[in-house]
Design a protein around this motif. Sequence first.
Motif, short mmCIF file in Angstrom:
data_model
loop_
_atom_site.label_atom_id
_atom_site.label_comp_id
_atom_site.label_asym_id
_atom_site.label_seq_id
_atom_site.Cartn_x
_atom_site.Cartn_y
_atom_site.Cartn_z
N MET A 29 89.85 -4.62 34.34
CA MET A 29 88.97 -5.64 34.91
C MET A 29 88.46 -6.63 33.86
O MET A 29 87.69 -7.52 34.18
CB MET A 29 87.77 -4.96 35.59
CG MET A 29 88.12 -4.14 36.81
SD MET A 29 88.69 -5.16 38.19
CE MET A 29 90.39 -4.63 38.31
N HIS A 373 87.09 -6.74 43.54
CA HIS A 373 87.86 -7.28 42.42
C HIS A 373 89.32 -6.83 42.54
O HIS A 373 89.59 -5.63 42.69
CB HIS A 373 87.28 -6.80 41.09
CG HIS A 373 85.97 -7.43 40.77
ND1 HIS A 373 85.86 -8.65 40.12
CD2 HIS A 373 84.70 -7.03 41.01
CE1 HIS A 373 84.58 -8.96 39.98
NE2 HIS A 373 83.86 -8.00 40.51
N TRP A 437 87.58 -12.37 42.40
CA TRP A 437 86.94 -11.49 43.39
C TRP A 437 86.84 -12.13 44.78
O TRP A 437 86.86 -13.35 44.93
CB TRP A 437 85.56 -11.05 42.92
CG TRP A 437 84.58 -12.13 42.52
CD1 TRP A 437 84.47 -12.72 41.29
CD2 TRP A 437 83.58 -12.75 43.34
NE1 TRP A 437 83.46 -13.65 41.30
CE2 TRP A 437 82.89 -13.68 42.53
CE3 TRP A 437 83.19 -12.58 44.67
CZ2 TRP A 437 81.84 -14.46 43.02
CZ3 TRP A 437 82.14 -13.34 45.17
CH2 TRP A 437 81.47 -14.27 44.34
#
Length: 475
Positions: A29, A373, A437
């Motif tokens: 991420m 996400h 996202w």
Amino acid sequence: MPDMDLANRAKALCDDPAAFFDHDYTAMMSIERAPLEALQLEGIRQRLAGLRGKVAMLGKLADNQGIEDIDDLNSIVPLLFEHVMYKSYPPSLLENRRFKDINLFLSKLTSMDLTGIDVSHCQSIDDWMETMDRESPLMIMHSSGTSGTMSFLPVSKKEWDKFGAALRVTFLQNFGDEPETQESGEEFHAIYPYFRHGGAGHVRMCEIYVNHICGSEERLHTAYPGRMSSDLLYMGAKIRAAQAKGQLDRLKISPALLARKAELEAIQAAMPEHLMAFFAELAETLKGKRIFFWGAQNLLYNVTKIGHEKGLKNIFSPDSVIGTGGDVKDGMVMPDDWKEQVCDFVGVDRIKMCYGMSEVLGLHNKCGAGHYHFVPWVVPFVLDPDTSKVLPREGVTTGRAAFFDLGAETRWGGFITGDEVTIHWDDPCGCGAKAVWAEDGIQRLGAKRGGDDKISCAATEGAHKDAMSFLNSFE
């Protein structure tokens, strides 16, 4: 992998996403958008070059539009498959047990040639699924058939195992966690409140639970040890679809399958009591143990109700993992505090929420700020819901979700969904993750439009029509 060039780094990401990020969810991420999109573009170009000559349907669609290569991510959109493609075969093939022709159909959607597998002895979907499990390199997954027709997704066993390795990371870790935190705890006991074996996508997850979550068959606890019949699921779905349309009198089901209708009804009638006993036993035998339980919201809540009726709370180890995705089924209304009730019963401080689908092998976690996400090997797109024209990858866009799954190596990873999403392409998220996202509130376009959602392929009409004609030719 700083010493690798872009091509080799992209190949490494496609081949094994979990290993690419050292099995570290925070690293997944944390990659900046520009270098990630460079990897994704190169990955799609490699997939197009490698699969165009092997997946016949992709080759047909690419030839019809004169697409040899792409220069930017959005240029791949005319080659994305609409989700109904995997169930676009004539219904008569399944009804008349023409499994040889279904194999011919699937052979145009995968790089695997399935036409040499002898399925002449198969008298049911169960026979065919078991034969393909045994004699092909695929783990074919079918849908629930709620539309009255089953879709068949040809995923290889290697791809499924690769997905499992990535899921261990996304299931168990949170953004900011040290990977060692989860790996150093007690082994998980995985709970799955359905059948151990079967061809439905969610049942196939049992293989991942055993191989990548709990580590042994003994620590997987299923409500039913046997196989859920795909034939019974198909019959049940056809009956429900006919009832919804007021066409039960026109429904045609083979006498052999109709004879098993009582079997299906008995399973369905006994299931609530069976599940209550199943969960009550687990609350005793796994008390204090570290569990992994991923299920629909209503299932999680029903478990909690059973626990509350028995005065139970904080039953399992606090480092257990509880998660859910998808909508509540059958019109059930969940109380506002259902998550708190589940946490209170299980003994954990949070429930993981995710967004995903069987056709795209990647689950996207909701962060602490309430945003989904996207995992880095799944490339998101937003399309105009009516024309399927791709929208700009900037600002905030709302429309039909589409994805490219870089992990797909024997089938084409481009896929157009029936979901409406709102994606923030440039806004940073308060959780600190760098990944693009989507807002909470993802919904089915069909539900929003009163059941009427006709997905159009982003290819030109002529190219799409010719490709679909090719897919459904059986000579």
